[in-house]
Motif scaffolding. Structure first.
Motif, short mmCIF file in Angstrom:
data_model
loop_
_atom_site.label_atom_id
_atom_site.label_comp_id
_atom_site.label_asym_id
_atom_site.label_seq_id
_atom_site.Cartn_x
_atom_site.Cartn_y
_atom_site.Cartn_z
N ARG A 1 -13.64 1.76 8.25
CA ARG A 1 -14.19 2.51 9.38
C ARG A 1 -15.49 1.87 9.87
O ARG A 1 -15.74 1.75 11.07
N ALA A 2 -16.29 1.41 8.91
CA ALA A 2 -17.60 0.83 9.28
C ALA A 2 -17.46 -0.50 10.00
O ALA A 2 -18.23 -0.80 10.91
N ARG A 3 -16.47 -1.31 9.62
CA ARG A 3 -16.37 -2.63 10.24
C ARG A 3 -15.42 -2.65 11.44
O ARG A 3 -15.25 -3.70 12.07
N ALA A 4 -14.75 -1.53 11.73
CA ALA A 4 -13.90 -1.43 12.93
C ALA A 4 -12.90 -2.57 13.01
O ALA A 4 -12.81 -3.30 13.99
N SER A 5 -12.11 -2.74 11.95
CA SER A 5 -11.14 -3.81 11.88
C SER A 5 -10.10 -3.69 12.99
O SER A 5 -9.75 -2.60 13.43
N ASP A 6 -9.58 -4.83 13.45
CA ASP A 6 -8.55 -4.83 14.49
C ASP A 6 -7.20 -4.39 13.96
O ASP A 6 -6.33 -3.97 14.74
N GLY A 7 -6.96 -4.53 12.66
CA GLY A 7 -5.67 -4.16 12.10
C GLY A 7 -5.66 -4.33 10.60
O GLY A 7 -6.57 -4.92 10.01
N VAL A 8 -4.62 -3.79 9.98
CA VAL A 8 -4.49 -3.81 8.53
C VAL A 8 -3.11 -4.36 8.16
O VAL A 8 -2.10 -3.94 8.73
N ILE A 9 -3.10 -5.30 7.20
CA ILE A 9 -1.85 -5.80 6.62
C ILE A 9 -1.82 -5.35 5.16
O ILE A 9 -2.71 -5.69 4.39
N VAL A 10 -0.83 -4.55 4.81
CA VAL A 10 -0.69 -4.01 3.46
C VAL A 10 0.43 -4.76 2.75
O VAL A 10 1.55 -4.82 3.26
N THR B 1 0.78 5.31 1.55
CA THR B 1 1.00 6.74 1.39
C THR B 1 0.78 7.47 2.72
O THR B 1 -0.02 7.02 3.56
N PRO B 2 1.45 8.60 2.92
CA PRO B 2 1.25 9.36 4.16
C PRO B 2 -0.21 9.72 4.45
O PRO B 2 -0.64 9.60 5.60
N PRO B 3 -1.02 10.14 3.45
CA PRO B 3 -2.42 10.44 3.75
C PRO B 3 -3.20 9.24 4.26
O PRO B 3 -3.99 9.34 5.20
N VAL B 4 -2.97 8.07 3.63
CA VAL B 4 -3.68 6.86 4.08
C VAL B 4 -3.20 6.46 5.47
O VAL B 4 -4.00 6.12 6.34
N HIS B 5 -1.89 6.55 5.68
CA HIS B 5 -1.36 6.20 6.99
C HIS B 5 -1.90 7.15 8.06
O HIS B 5 -2.23 6.72 9.19
N ALA B 6 -2.05 8.42 7.73
CA ALA B 6 -2.59 9.39 8.69
C ALA B 6 -4.03 9.04 9.05
O ALA B 6 -4.43 9.15 10.22
N GLN B 7 -4.81 8.62 8.06
CA GLN B 7 -6.21 8.25 8.34
C GLN B 7 -6.26 7.01 9.23
O GLN B 7 -7.10 6.93 10.14
N LEU B 8 -5.38 6.04 8.98
CA LEU B 8 -5.36 4.85 9.82
C LEU B 8 -4.94 5.20 11.24
O LEU B 8 -5.45 4.61 12.21
N VAL C 1 -5.95 2.27 14.05
CA VAL C 1 -5.87 0.91 13.51
C VAL C 1 -4.39 0.57 13.28
O VAL C 1 -3.72 1.26 12.51
N PRO C 2 -3.87 -0.45 13.92
CA PRO C 2 -2.47 -0.82 13.71
C PRO C 2 -2.23 -1.34 12.29
O PRO C 2 -3.12 -1.94 11.68
N VAL C 3 -1.03 -1.10 11.76
CA VAL C 3 -0.70 -1.45 10.39
C VAL C 3 0.61 -2.23 10.35
O VAL C 3 1.55 -1.91 11.07
N VAL C 4 0.65 -3.25 9.50
CA VAL C 4 1.86 -4.00 9.20
C VAL C 4 2.00 -4.05 7.69
O VAL C 4 1.02 -4.26 6.98
N VAL C 5 3.22 -3.82 7.20
CA VAL C 5 3.47 -3.83 5.76
C VAL C 5 4.29 -5.07 5.40
O VAL C 5 5.29 -5.36 6.06
N VAL C 6 3.86 -5.80 4.37
CA VAL C 6 4.61 -6.93 3.84
C VAL C 6 5.23 -6.51 2.51
O VAL C 6 4.53 -6.04 1.62
N ASP C 7 6.55 -6.68 2.40
CA ASP C 7 7.29 -6.26 1.20
C ASP C 7 6.91 -4.84 0.80
O ASP C 7 6.28 -4.61 -0.24
N PRO C 8 7.27 -3.84 1.60
CA PRO C 8 6.90 -2.45 1.30
C PRO C 8 7.39 -2.02 -0.08
O PRO C 8 8.45 -2.47 -0.54
#
Length: 341
Positions: A116-125, A131-138, A143-150
């Motif tokens: 939140r502090a660094r205002a990232s352009d996106g997240v690669i997990v 988890t649903p709570p983390v995804h809800a916060q994102l 913040v857009p999210v991409v998952v590698v090998d979920p």
């Protein structure tokens, strides 16, 4: 004030302030009709307020940071993914923040605070359970999210996922051993909570079933993708009353552990026990003997994940939320026909 002193404004920031998704802002920018009138008015007002200029403007900027998140960083597999992400990031002028988030809630909470502090352009997990709570916060942070090998699937179908053809790779490795004449083939599995692990095991079983080879549960041993578990599983397989003549390990590191188990028993890899791995890490070609393995394009998976998350940060829409890159069997010197045949 010159252009370099102007405050940063991004599509993500506009979306966050408007309380809408990044694709919605993109649709407004592109003049699309599928946006509610009040939403369009709110977004356009914010665009005017912040002086946002459309494509081609030199004043439009991003945070120029992407977060790359693993559940651990102990594997050379992770290094290959990082290489791919940084290749794309470097070319795009975007930095990469690499983090390891373990199961503890404090670790996740701290990472979200930093994000939140660094205002990232996106997240690669990577190989982690989003988890649903983390995804809800994102989502709330836009913040857009991409998952590698979920790990166990993704929380929503709109979360892009990058993977490899793990089932086909498991099938090809096992068919290679069957083609050499092996009938009792051991398998060292990866963590059962990972989709990629289960797919490799399913490919192994499918090949055996198609060939009419025995499906013996004792020939499947658990592992965790790391060297020590490969050694333990390989030892258990070789200590069976009727041990396998070949062992397929679901990662190269576990295959190297199997090498050690073979040698500890005074046996020789290939001559007496064939061994196949999965990944094709750089060490595979320098092992003694060089390891036959299934190559998954780890660097390219990282590159594709980075390109995808940067596209999402620009408000682009994807053609497909799930992409699987092809695996390839690489035959080296660790496999041969069974002794005496």
């Amino acid at each position: 004030m010159n252009a370099d002193d102007e405050p940063r404004v991004t599509i993500t920031a506009i979306a966050r302030e408007a309380g809408v998704s990044v694709p919605t802002v993109s649709r407004v920018l592109n003049g699309r009709s599928d946006v509610a009138p009040d939403t369009r008015e709110r977004v356009e007002e914010l665009l005017r307020h912040h002086g946002y200029q459309r494509r081609g403007s030199r004043t439009v900027r991003r945070a120029d940071l992407v977060d790359l998140v693993f559940n651990d960083l102990d594997s050379p597999w992770a290094v290959e993914i990082i290489r791919g992400v940084e290749d794309v990031g470097h070319a795009a002028g975007v930095g990469t923040v690499v983090s390891a988030i373990h199961s503890e809630s404090t670790s996740t909470r701290r990472w979200l605070q930093n994000l939140r502090a660094r205002a990232s352009d996106g997240v690669i997990v990577v190989t982690s359970h989003l988890t649903p709570p983390v995804h809800a916060q994102l989502r709330r942070l836009n913040v857009p999210v991409v998952v590698v090998d979920p790990a166990a699937g993704v929380p929503d179908t709109d979360v892009p996922a990058i993977g490899a053809t793990n089932w086909a790779g498991g099938l090809a490795a096992t068919e290679h051993l069957l083609g050499l004449g092996h009938r009792r083939i051991g398998f060292v599995a990866g963590p059962t909570h990972l989709l990629c692990s289960r797919a490799r095991l399913d490919g192994y079983r499918a090949a055996l079933e198609a060939a009419g080879a025995p499906l013996d549960d004792r020939l499947v041993q658990p592992g965790d993708f790391y060297h020590a578990s490969g050694f333990a599983a390989g030892s258990a397989l070789l200590d069976l009353d009727d041990p396998p003549t070949a062992i397929f390990a679901a990662s190269d590191q576990m295959a190297f552990g199997v090498y050690e188990a073979v040698r500890r028993r005074g046996l020789r890899v290939a001559d007496e026990v064939s061994v196949v791995g999965f990944d094709d890490l750089p060490e595979a070609r320098w092992a003694s003997p060089p390891l036959t393995t299934v190559r998954q394009p780890l660097v390219e998976m990282g590159r594709l994940a980075a390109r995808t998350v940067l596209r999402l940060a620009q408000g682009e829409e994807l053609e497909s939320p799930r992409v699987e890159l092809a695996t390839q069997l690489v035959v080296r010197d660790s496999t041969a026909r069974p002794a005496g045949r």
